[in-house]
Design an enzyme around this catalytic site. Structure first.
Site, PDB file in Angstrom:
ATOM      1  CE  LYS A  46      -2.345  -1.070   3.793  1.00  0.00           C
ATOM      2  NZ  LYS A  46      -1.765  -2.382   4.178  1.00  0.00           N
TER       3      LYS A  46
ATOM      4  NE  ARG B 174      -4.788  -1.679   9.787  1.00  0.00           N
ATOM      5  CZ  ARG B 174      -3.718  -1.096   9.246  1.00  0.00           C
ATOM      6  NH1 ARG B 174      -3.795   0.118   8.772  1.00  0.00           N
ATOM      7  NH2 ARG B 174      -2.583  -1.742   9.180  1.00  0.00           N
TER       8      ARG B 174
ATOM      9  NE  ARG C 141       7.026  -2.596   6.106  1.00  0.00           N
ATOM     10  CZ  ARG C 141       5.700  -2.429   6.055  1.00  0.00           C
ATOM     11  NH1 ARG C 141       5.126  -1.975   4.960  1.00  0.00           N
ATOM     12  NH2 ARG C 141       4.943  -2.715   7.087  1.00  0.00           N
TER      13      ARG C 141
ATOM     14  NE  ARG D 293       5.790  -0.375  10.505  1.00  0.00           N
ATOM     15  CZ  ARG D 293       4.664  -0.437   9.795  1.00  0.00           C
ATOM     16  NH1 ARG D 293       4.597   0.148   8.607  1.00  0.00           N
ATOM     17  NH2 ARG D 293       3.625  -1.076  10.271  1.00  0.00           N
TER      18      ARG D 293
ATOM     19  NE  ARG E 297       1.705  -5.050  11.434  1.00  0.00           N
ATOM     20  CZ  ARG E 297       2.809  -4.859  10.696  1.00  0.00           C
ATOM     21  NH1 ARG E 297       3.941  -5.503  10.997  1.00  0.00           N
ATOM     22  NH2 ARG E 297       2.794  -4.036   9.688  1.00  0.00           N
TER      23      ARG E 297
HETATM   24  P1  AMP Z   1       0.312   0.307   9.013  1.00  0.00           P
HETATM   25  O1  AMP Z   1       1.393   1.318   8.915  1.00  0.00           O
HETATM   26  O2  AMP Z   1      -0.853   0.611   8.134  1.00  0.00           O
HETATM   27  O3  AMP Z   1       0.843  -1.096   8.831  1.00  0.00           O
HETATM   28  O4  AMP Z   1      -0.249   0.376  10.502  1.00  0.00           O
HETATM   29  C1  AMP Z   1       0.560   0.070  11.616  1.00  0.00           C
HETATM   30  C2  AMP Z   1      -0.299  -0.064  12.867  1.00  0.00           C
HETATM   31  O5  AMP Z   1      -0.970   1.179  13.133  1.00  0.00           O
HETATM   32  C3  AMP Z   1      -1.408  -1.087  12.793  1.00  0.00           C
HETATM   33  O6  AMP Z   1      -0.949  -2.395  13.099  1.00  0.00           O
HETATM   34  C4  AMP Z   1      -2.382  -0.565  13.845  1.00  0.00           C
HETATM   35  O7  AMP Z   1      -1.929  -0.847  15.155  1.00  0.00           O
HETATM   36  C5  AMP Z   1      -2.266   0.942  13.654  1.00  0.00           C
HETATM   37  N1  AMP Z   1      -3.259   1.432  12.654  1.00  0.00           N
HETATM   38  C6  AMP Z   1      -2.993   1.974  11.435  1.00  0.00           C
HETATM   39  N2  AMP Z   1      -4.127   2.294  10.785  1.00  0.00           N
HETATM   40  C7  AMP Z   1      -5.147   1.951  11.619  1.00  0.00           C
HETATM   41  C8  AMP Z   1      -6.560   2.010  11.513  1.00  0.00           C
HETATM   42  N3  AMP Z   1      -7.182   2.489  10.410  1.00  0.00           N
HETATM   43  N4  AMP Z   1      -7.290   1.562  12.567  1.00  0.00           N
HETATM   44  C9  AMP Z   1      -6.697   1.083  13.682  1.00  0.00           C
HETATM   45  N5  AMP Z   1      -5.379   0.977  13.839  1.00  0.00           N
HETATM   46  C10 AMP Z   1      -4.587   1.404  12.818  1.00  0.00           C
END
Ligand code: AMP
Length: 189
Positions: A14, A89, A128, A134, A146
């Site tokens: 993404k 999400r 990554r 991260r 996740r």
């Molecule tokens: P990402 O960078 O999209 O992989 O998001 C990393 C983490 O941020 C996720 O595992 C969640 O803990 C939190 N997070 C990101 N976007 C959301 C969302 N829309 N709703 C809830 N938690 C989120």
């Protein structure tokens, strides 16, 4: 306005595809994960709260996430459109986004769902982790959590957009450019 939801499990690409989409369509990129990470870096109250969930691979509660997303959208009054990356999400987030955009006379044009097999996701995330720094990419148990959260809570969001005939599934394996081409075809259709 051109509003797009870029959807998919962690590691689907993404972020990578968003970068190319911003350049081509001049959209504002809103990644809730990036915004949470910026808050963690800045030591804000929101960041501290989000971190407690993110470190475990859990979702940040809807109420907090929705409020943050809406305030970010409101900052960009002259945007040509938005790429929502990592949001919505959950089904309540999807409903809240529709309602919020409708209040502005806007809507989502298309939801692009990147499809990648689980083994490939795990491989990409561990790769990554070497450059992203991260913590949630480096721990196989957190990665699995996740992916499980995605399957249980996030994948059903597809049905929300399918019911509106806005969901387009994209084969997410191949070169970055090949996948980008598949995405653009759907946007331009
Ligand atoms: P990402 O960078 O999209 O992989 O998001 C990393 C983490 O941020 C996720 O595992 C969640 O803990 C939190 N997070 C990101 N976007 C959301 C969302 N829309 N709703 C809830 N938690 C989120």
């Amino acid at each position: 306005m051109l509003n797009i939801v870029l959807f998919g499990p962690p590691g689907a690409g993404k972020g990578t595809q968003s970068e190319k989409l911003i350049a081509k369509y001049q959209l504002v990129h809103l990644s809730t994960g990036d915004i949470f990470r910026a808050n963690i870096k800045g030591g804000t109250k929101l960041g501290n709260l989000a971190k407690s969930y993110m470190d475990k691979g859990q979702l940040v509660p809807d109420e907090i996430t929705i409020k943050m997303l809406e305030s970010e959208v409101n900052k960009h009054t002259s945007a040509k459109g938005f790429i929502f990356d990592g949001f919505p999400r959950t089904a309540p987030q999807a409903a809240a986004l529709d309602k919020f955009l409708e209040s502005k006379g806007q809507s989502i044009k298309v939801m692009l769902a990147l499809e990648v097999p689980e083994e490939e996701l795990k491989r990409r995330l561990l790769e990554r982790a070497k450059i992203s720094g991260r913590a949630d990419d480096a721990d196989p148990a957190v990665i699995q959590k996740r992916i499980d959260v995605y399957n249980a809570e996030t994948a059903p969001v597809k049905d929300f957009y399918k019911a509106q005939n806005k969901c387009r599934e994209i084969h997410g394996v191949g070169s970055i450019d090949e996948i980008f081409e598949r995405i653009c075809k759907e946007i331009d259709a």
